[in-house]
Design an enzyme around this catalytic site. Structure first.
Site, PDB file in Angstrom:
ATOM      1  N   TYR A 134      26.246 -49.669   7.916  1.00 42.22           N
ATOM      2  CA  TYR A 134      26.115 -50.258   6.324  1.00 42.22           C
ATOM      3  C   TYR A 134      24.793 -51.224   5.697  1.00 42.22           C
ATOM      4  CZ  TYR A 134      27.904 -51.088   0.981  1.00 42.22           C
ATOM      5  OH  TYR A 134      28.124 -51.458  -0.501  1.00 42.22           O
ATOM      6  N   LYS A 162      24.584 -45.851   5.305  1.00 43.10           N
ATOM      7  CA  LYS A 162      25.080 -46.148   4.006  1.00 43.10           C
ATOM      8  C   LYS A 162      23.775 -46.847   3.159  1.00 43.10           C
ATOM      9  CE  LYS A 162      27.810 -47.620   0.342  1.00 43.10           C
ATOM     10  NZ  LYS A 162      29.107 -48.124  -0.340  1.00 43.10           N
ATOM     11  N   ILE A 202      27.427 -41.857  -0.366  1.00 42.57           N
ATOM     12  CA  ILE A 202      28.944 -42.633  -0.753  1.00 42.57           C
ATOM     13  C   ILE A 202      29.060 -43.934  -2.155  1.00 42.57           C
ATOM     14  CG2 ILE A 202      30.557 -44.648   0.253  1.00 42.57           C
ATOM     15  CD1 ILE A 202      29.573 -43.829   3.011  1.00 42.57           C
TER      16      ILE A 202
END
Length: 296
Positions: A134, A162, A202
């Protein structure tokens, strides 16, 4: 082949008016999102107010989400914690309960050296679940640029990123310089991300408008830009909140407008003031009251 394709929802953690976790409401929300067509569920992330949960609450939130999903879609857990040991322990718990993967931030408490970031992710990979790295350089002290991501990708279980930098050009760079799967990380670049190669997204406001979100992303992946824009442009004023510090308040307030309340946010997050609430309402109503294209 993408490991995490489609639209994943970073889900809220519902609370009662007394700020207790509402596990029944959590299970109902997971069930509703799956019925609306989302492709995956992510509990205990930033949107889920993980930092405001006790260790026991967080474990039960993860277990509740996995049980509610019941194998219908993957459940990927948010794993951020103050130490690598705590992250690894949480991943071990989630793996035992049946999680499909982990979304993992770099060290969050200070600006680490590159070798510390690499060591952290090596331990995360060794915990045994597929990892979505992330990257959120706005809220955390590390920017995981493609050169560093390429070093992390050498670890067996690190398979995706992400991307939350807010610069869609970064997706091109990651796809060119690494073999990682890219998931759009900010709602107001979801369509653009899909158009330039992100295989997943996401989202946060997907808690509120999951059906429209899935439709936009799928249309964009199919290259149907005009059709995607017919929806996306009306969603954008609401989606912009995903990139701001009051994102959880905006999401929960919008859920209330949508008739799927999730209760308040836990302090230190406070309710939005009256003007902010009016602005969120206007953005929500703009999204849901958009004109519908008449099919010829």
């Amino acid at each position: 082949m993408a490991r995490f394709p489609g639209v994943y929802v970073a889900i809220v953690t519902p609370f009662t008016e007394q700020y207790e976790v509402d596990y029944q409401r959590l299970a109902e929300h997971v069930d509703w999102l799956i019925d609306q067509g989302v492709h995956g569920i992510i509990p205990s992330g930033s949107v889920g107010e993980y930092a405001a949960l006790t260790r026991e609450e967080r474990a039960k939130v993860i277990e509740t989400a996995i049980d509610a999903a019941a194998g219908r879609v993957p459940v990927v857990i948010g794993s951020a914690a103050p130490s690598t040991k705590q992250v690894v322990e949480l991943i071990g718990f989630a793996k035992e309960k049946g999680a499909s993967g982990v979304m993992a931030l770099p060290p969050i408490n200070y600006k680490p050296k590159e070798e510390e970031v690499i060591a952290h992710y090596e331990a995360v990979s060794n915990a045994g679940l597929p990892v979505i790295v992330y990257n959120n350089p706005h809220d955390y002290p590390v920017d995981l640029k493609p050169a560093l991501l390429n070093k992390l990708a050498k670890f067996e279980n690190i398979v995706a990123v992400k991307e939350f930098s807010g610069d869609v050009r970064r997706i091109h760079d990651i796809l060119r310089e690494t073999e990682l799967e890219v998931l759009a990380g900010v709602d107001d670049l979801a369509m653009e991300g899909a158009l330039v190669g992100a295989t997943g997204w996401i989202g946060g406001l997907t808690n509120v408008l999951p059906g429209d979100s899935v439709r936009v992303f799928e249309l964009a992946r199919e290259g149907k830009v005009a059709e995607a824009l017919d929806i996306y442009r009306y969603l954008l004023p609401l989606f912009h909140y995903d990139a701001g510090p009051q994102l959880v308040q905006a999401i929960k307030l919008s859920m209330e407008f949508a008739g799927i309340p999730a209760g308040p946010t836990r302090p230190p997050r406070l309710a939005l003031n009256e003007q902010e609430q009016q602005e969120v309402r206007a953005a929500y109503e703009y999204a849901v009251n958009r004109p519908q294209r008449v099919k010829s």
